[in-house]
Write a protein that holds these residues in place. Structure first.
Motif, PDB file in Angstrom:
ATOM      1  N   PRO A   1      -9.717   1.944 -16.188  1.00 36.66           N
ATOM      2  CA  PRO A   1      -8.992   0.888 -16.459  1.00 36.66           C
ATOM      3  C   PRO A   1      -7.666   1.142 -16.822  1.00 36.66           C
ATOM      4  O   PRO A   1      -6.474   0.572 -16.473  1.00 36.66           O
ATOM      5  CB  PRO A   1      -9.834  -0.052 -17.174  1.00 36.66           C
ATOM      6  N   ALA A   2      -7.741   1.974 -17.884  1.00 33.37           N
ATOM      7  CA  ALA A   2      -6.464   2.448 -18.632  1.00 33.37           C
ATOM      8  C   ALA A   2      -5.467   2.819 -17.520  1.00 33.37           C
ATOM      9  O   ALA A   2      -4.237   3.206 -17.853  1.00 33.37           O
ATOM     10  CB  ALA A   2      -6.690   3.263 -19.727  1.00 33.37           C
ATOM     11  N   ALA A   3      -5.715   3.694 -16.453  1.00 32.40           N
ATOM     12  CA  ALA A   3      -4.914   4.331 -15.643  1.00 32.40           C
ATOM     13  C   ALA A   3      -4.303   3.750 -14.331  1.00 32.40           C
ATOM     14  O   ALA A   3      -3.867   4.360 -13.355  1.00 32.40           O
ATOM     15  CB  ALA A   3      -5.572   5.731 -15.081  1.00 32.40           C
ATOM     16  N   LEU A   4      -5.048   2.401 -14.137  1.00 36.39           N
ATOM     17  CA  LEU A   4      -4.853   1.937 -13.027  1.00 36.39           C
ATOM     18  C   LEU A   4      -3.275   1.399 -12.530  1.00 36.39           C
ATOM     19  O   LEU A   4      -2.995   1.447 -11.238  1.00 36.39           O
ATOM     20  CB  LEU A   4      -5.353   0.366 -13.055  1.00 36.39           C
ATOM     21  N   GLY A   5      -2.621   1.596 -13.681  1.00 35.97           N
ATOM     22  CA  GLY A   5      -1.137   1.247 -13.269  1.00 35.97           C
ATOM     23  C   GLY A   5      -0.426   2.296 -12.466  1.00 35.97           C
ATOM     24  O   GLY A   5       0.658   2.473 -12.046  1.00 35.97           O
ATOM     25  N   VAL A   6      -0.922   3.662 -12.602  1.00 35.10           N
ATOM     26  CA  VAL A   6      -0.369   4.535 -11.811  1.00 35.10           C
ATOM     27  C   VAL A   6      -1.117   4.826 -10.371  1.00 35.10           C
ATOM     28  O   VAL A   6      -0.867   5.832  -9.694  1.00 35.10           O
ATOM     29  CB  VAL A   6      -0.658   6.241 -12.362  1.00 35.10           C
ATOM     30  N   ARG A   7      -1.843   3.787 -10.070  1.00 38.24           N
ATOM     31  CA  ARG A   7      -2.357   3.582  -8.721  1.00 38.24           C
ATOM     32  C   ARG A   7      -3.441   4.846  -8.204  1.00 38.24           C
ATOM     33  O   ARG A   7      -2.901   5.186  -6.932  1.00 38.24           O
ATOM     34  CB  ARG A   7      -1.324   3.248  -7.579  1.00 38.24           C
ATOM     35  N   PRO A   8      -4.195   5.313  -8.949  1.00 40.95           N
ATOM     36  CA  PRO A   8      -5.054   6.448  -8.494  1.00 40.95           C
ATOM     37  C   PRO A   8      -5.901   6.078  -7.264  1.00 40.95           C
ATOM     38  O   PRO A   8      -6.071   6.832  -6.208  1.00 40.95           O
ATOM     39  CB  PRO A   8      -5.842   6.858  -9.451  1.00 40.95           C
ATOM     40  N   ASN A   9      -6.545   4.762  -7.132  1.00 39.68           N
ATOM     41  CA  ASN A   9      -7.212   4.530  -5.989  1.00 39.68           C
ATOM     42  C   ASN A   9      -6.685   4.332  -4.675  1.00 39.68           C
ATOM     43  O   ASN A   9      -7.196   4.784  -3.773  1.00 39.68           O
ATOM     44  CB  ASN A   9      -7.856   3.019  -6.189  1.00 39.68           C
ATOM     45  N   ASP A  10      -5.344   4.121  -4.680  1.00 36.85           N
ATOM     46  CA  ASP A  10      -4.770   4.025  -3.339  1.00 36.85           C
ATOM     47  C   ASP A  10      -4.428   5.450  -2.845  1.00 36.85           C
ATOM     48  O   ASP A  10      -4.497   5.553  -1.555  1.00 36.85           O
ATOM     49  CB  ASP A  10      -3.321   3.345  -3.604  1.00 36.85           C
ATOM     50  N   LEU A  11      -3.868   6.360  -3.526  1.00 30.39           N
ATOM     51  CA  LEU A  11      -3.679   7.721  -3.266  1.00 30.39           C
ATOM     52  C   LEU A  11      -5.138   8.212  -2.916  1.00 30.39           C
ATOM     53  O   LEU A  11      -5.047   9.222  -1.777  1.00 30.39           O
ATOM     54  CB  LEU A  11      -3.171   8.496  -4.497  1.00 30.39           C
TER      55      LEU A  11
ATOM     56  N   ALA B   1       0.698  -1.191  -0.208  1.00 26.46           N
ATOM     57  CA  ALA B   1       0.128  -0.045   0.106  1.00 26.46           C
ATOM     58  C   ALA B   1       0.724   1.375  -0.104  1.00 26.46           C
ATOM     59  O   ALA B   1       0.632   2.175  -0.603  1.00 26.46           O
ATOM     60  CB  ALA B   1      -0.838   0.136   1.245  1.00 26.46           C
ATOM     61  N   GLN B   2       1.876   1.132   0.652  1.00 26.79           N
ATOM     62  CA  GLN B   2       2.991   2.447   0.960  1.00 26.79           C
ATOM     63  C   GLN B   2       3.514   2.669  -0.570  1.00 26.79           C
ATOM     64  O   GLN B   2       3.664   3.748  -1.235  1.00 26.79           O
ATOM     65  CB  GLN B   2       3.953   2.058   1.758  1.00 26.79           C
ATOM     66  N   ARG B   3       3.927   1.695  -1.185  1.00 25.14           N
ATOM     67  CA  ARG B   3       4.423   1.774  -2.526  1.00 25.14           C
ATOM     68  C   ARG B   3       3.561   2.269  -3.565  1.00 25.14           C
ATOM     69  O   ARG B   3       3.783   3.012  -4.415  1.00 25.14           O
ATOM     70  CB  ARG B   3       5.009   0.263  -3.024  1.00 25.14           C
ATOM     71  N   ALA B   4       2.238   1.877  -3.622  1.00 20.03           N
ATOM     72  CA  ALA B   4       1.169   2.350  -4.329  1.00 20.03           C
ATOM     73  C   ALA B   4       1.080   3.601  -4.294  1.00 20.03           C
ATOM     74  O   ALA B   4       1.015   4.367  -5.284  1.00 20.03           O
ATOM     75  CB  ALA B   4       0.053   1.651  -4.062  1.00 20.03           C
ATOM     76  N   ILE B   5       0.948   4.231  -2.927  1.00 20.18           N
ATOM     77  CA  ILE B   5       0.678   5.575  -2.707  1.00 20.18           C
ATOM     78  C   ILE B   5       1.838   6.452  -3.416  1.00 20.18           C
ATOM     79  O   ILE B   5       1.717   7.603  -3.922  1.00 20.18           O
ATOM     80  CB  ILE B   5       0.218   5.692  -1.262  1.00 20.18           C
ATOM     81  N   ARG B   6       2.945   5.954  -2.924  1.00 22.64           N
ATOM     82  CA  ARG B   6       4.127   6.762  -3.577  1.00 22.64           C
ATOM     83  C   ARG B   6       4.319   6.647  -5.021  1.00 22.64           C
ATOM     84  O   ARG B   6       4.846   7.921  -5.752  1.00 22.64           O
ATOM     85  CB  ARG B   6       5.518   6.034  -3.023  1.00 22.64           C
ATOM     86  N   LYS B   7       3.828   5.517  -5.475  1.00 21.76           N
ATOM     87  CA  LYS B   7       4.027   5.574  -7.070  1.00 21.76           C
ATOM     88  C   LYS B   7       2.900   6.620  -7.690  1.00 21.76           C
ATOM     89  O   LYS B   7       3.208   7.133  -8.587  1.00 21.76           O
ATOM     90  CB  LYS B   7       3.806   4.272  -7.596  1.00 21.76           C
ATOM     91  N   ALA B   8       1.886   6.600  -7.105  1.00 15.32           N
ATOM     92  CA  ALA B   8       0.827   7.413  -7.682  1.00 15.32           C
ATOM     93  C   ALA B   8       1.343   9.014  -7.324  1.00 15.32           C
ATOM     94  O   ALA B   8       1.196   9.685  -8.391  1.00 15.32           O
ATOM     95  CB  ALA B   8      -0.538   7.553  -6.915  1.00 15.32           C
ATOM     96  N   GLU B   9       1.919   9.322  -6.348  1.00 11.53           N
ATOM     97  CA  GLU B   9       2.524  10.737  -6.445  1.00 11.53           C
ATOM     98  C   GLU B   9       3.620  10.769  -7.421  1.00 11.53           C
ATOM     99  O   GLU B   9       3.787  11.836  -8.077  1.00 11.53           O
ATOM    100  CB  GLU B   9       2.898  10.859  -4.892  1.00 11.53           C
ATOM    101  N   LYS B  10       4.411  10.099  -7.470  1.00 17.24           N
ATOM    102  CA  LYS B  10       5.588  10.324  -8.503  1.00 17.24           C
ATOM    103  C   LYS B  10       4.993  10.198  -9.809  1.00 17.24           C
ATOM    104  O   LYS B  10       5.903  10.774 -10.870  1.00 17.24           O
ATOM    105  CB  LYS B  10       6.674   8.960  -8.244  1.00 17.24           C
TER     106      LYS B  10
ATOM    107  N   LYS C   1      -9.407  -3.506   0.017  1.00 16.22           N
ATOM    108  CA  LYS C   1      -9.632  -2.890   1.371  1.00 16.22           C
ATOM    109  C   LYS C   1      -8.980  -3.546   2.530  1.00 16.22           C
ATOM    110  O   LYS C   1      -8.669  -2.852   3.527  1.00 16.22           O
ATOM    111  CB  LYS C   1     -11.256  -3.340   1.630  1.00 16.22           C
ATOM    112  N   ARG C   2      -8.507  -4.955   2.470  1.00 17.35           N
ATOM    113  CA  ARG C   2      -7.748  -5.547   3.643  1.00 17.35           C
ATOM    114  C   ARG C   2      -6.280  -4.775   3.697  1.00 17.35           C
ATOM    115  O   ARG C   2      -5.695  -4.852   4.873  1.00 17.35           O
ATOM    116  CB  ARG C   2      -7.600  -6.948   3.175  1.00 17.35           C
ATOM    117  N   LYS C   3      -5.798  -4.150   2.578  1.00 15.86           N
ATOM    118  CA  LYS C   3      -4.626  -3.660   2.952  1.00 15.86           C
ATOM    119  C   LYS C   3      -4.619  -2.326   3.789  1.00 15.86           C
ATOM    120  O   LYS C   3      -3.784  -2.255   4.479  1.00 15.86           O
ATOM    121  CB  LYS C   3      -4.213  -2.960   1.449  1.00 15.86           C
ATOM    122  N   TYR C   4      -5.541  -1.783   3.875  1.00 14.60           N
ATOM    123  CA  TYR C   4      -5.945  -0.359   4.862  1.00 14.60           C
ATOM    124  C   TYR C   4      -6.860  -0.902   5.977  1.00 14.60           C
ATOM    125  O   TYR C   4      -6.448  -0.279   7.106  1.00 14.60           O
ATOM    126  CB  TYR C   4      -6.783   0.702   4.078  1.00 14.60           C
ATOM    127  N   ALA C   5      -7.667  -1.946   5.827  1.00 14.48           N
ATOM    128  CA  ALA C   5      -8.360  -2.024   7.086  1.00 14.48           C
ATOM    129  C   ALA C   5      -8.169  -2.747   8.222  1.00 14.48           C
ATOM    130  O   ALA C   5      -7.139  -3.157   8.446  1.00 14.48           O
ATOM    131  CB  ALA C   5      -9.785  -3.103   6.624  1.00 14.48           C
TER     132      ALA C   5
END
Length: 299
Positions: free
Chosen positions: A243-253, A149-158, A286-290
């Motif tokens: 779906p085309a933007a899932l690679g930049v992890r918008p949902n996690d951010l 989850a931390q990696r996904a958030i950082r990736k979205a920001e970068k 959800k389990r990543k955060y719950a």
């Protein structure tokens, strides 16, 4: 106890009851106004009054008659809507008038287990529920996140993902377009109409009791989460993304920014809502955060 039937959208006794008990946003008059505005449902509530005329228990419901037949639902388009009862006697007195209609009665319970012991009802389905305790500090919440989850958030920001609150009905339309795509392509389901989301906007967002957070890349909306607020809890109600933007992890951010916003506003919990048992990807997300997991029973 005496039993009365009221319109829970306007009756002060219902409002006093939900204020004093473990109620959810699905008990809120605003949510009932959404169902009435979008679908024409007429919300009703049975309230048990004590000897002094004060509300001590209640059940809210909609009595529906349409092409699917006659039925009573507590409550349509709601993740759950526990009866506000503290004893089997209260539950029996309040549920009996509904059962006597001689049509199907559906109840969704998360926090209240009293109806599960009623032999008149059977469990016909179950769903997952998740929640997040927002009382720890922001740093501690971050430290508790699993590394993915931390990696996904950082990736979205970068990757340049920017999160902002929706400000206009045009922003709501952008979110709705994503919602349509998810419902049709991913789940092969009919989407709720735009007027449903517009009613939620009018009843919650326009009254500072909710927010739609949008994720953008190069000013293009690629994701969004619709949050509702009730009492001390922030509710994650709808999520949609390109779906085309899932690679930049918008949902996690989006979720991390939503947690931060909820903390800033003084909420102590984030309700992640319902996930069907076959929605493996959603449950993993959800389990990543719950910090909590439970079961919603469909009776």
């Amino acid at each position: 106890m005496s039993i009365i039937t009221v319109d829970p959208r306007t009756d002060p006794r219902w409002q006093a009851l939900v204020a004093g008990q473990n109620s959810s946003v699905f008990h809120a008059p605003g949510w009932m106004n959404v169902l009435a505005d979008a679908y024409g449902f007429e919300p009703r509530a049975l309230i048990a009054l004590d000897d002094g005329g004060q509300p001590e228990a209640g059940i809210s419901y909609c009595h529906i008659e349409d092409i699917w037949g006659e039925r009573i639902v507590t409550r349509p388009f709601s993740d759950y809507c526990d009866p506000l009862v503290r004893s089997e006697a209260q539950w029996e007195r309040l549920s009996t008038p509904l059962v006597e209609h001689k049509c199907p009665v559906t109840v969704r319970c998360l926090h209240n287990r009293i109806p599960l012991g009623d032999p008149r009802f059977v469990v016909v389905n179950q769903a997952k529920w998740h929640g997040i305790d927002l009382r720890p500090s922001r740093d501690l919440l971050w430290a508790r996140l699993p590394e993915p989850a931390q990696r996904a958030i950082r990736k979205a920001e970068k990757q340049g993902v920017v999160v902002r609150p929706a400000e206009t009905k045009a922003d709501l339309r952008a979110f709705f377009a994503l919602h349509l795509g998810v419902r049709k392509r991913k789940y092969a389901l009919v989407a709720q109409p735009y007027r449903f989301f517009e009613a939620i906007w009018d009843q919650f967002v326009a009254r500072d009791a909710g927010v739609v957070l949008l994720a953008e890349v190069d000013r293009q909306v690629v994701g969004g989460i619709f949050f509702l607020a009730w009492k001390d809890t922030f509710y994650y109600k709808f999520n949609a993304s390109d779906p085309a933007a899932l690679g930049v992890r918008p949902n996690d951010l989006l979720l991390w920014q939503g947690m931060a916003l909820a903390q800033e506003k003084g909420f102590v919990a984030l309700d992640f809502g319902l996930s069907d048992w076959d929605q493996d990807g959603l449950i993993r997300y959800k389990r990543k955060y719950a910090s909590e997991e439970g079961t919603i029973f469909f009776l």
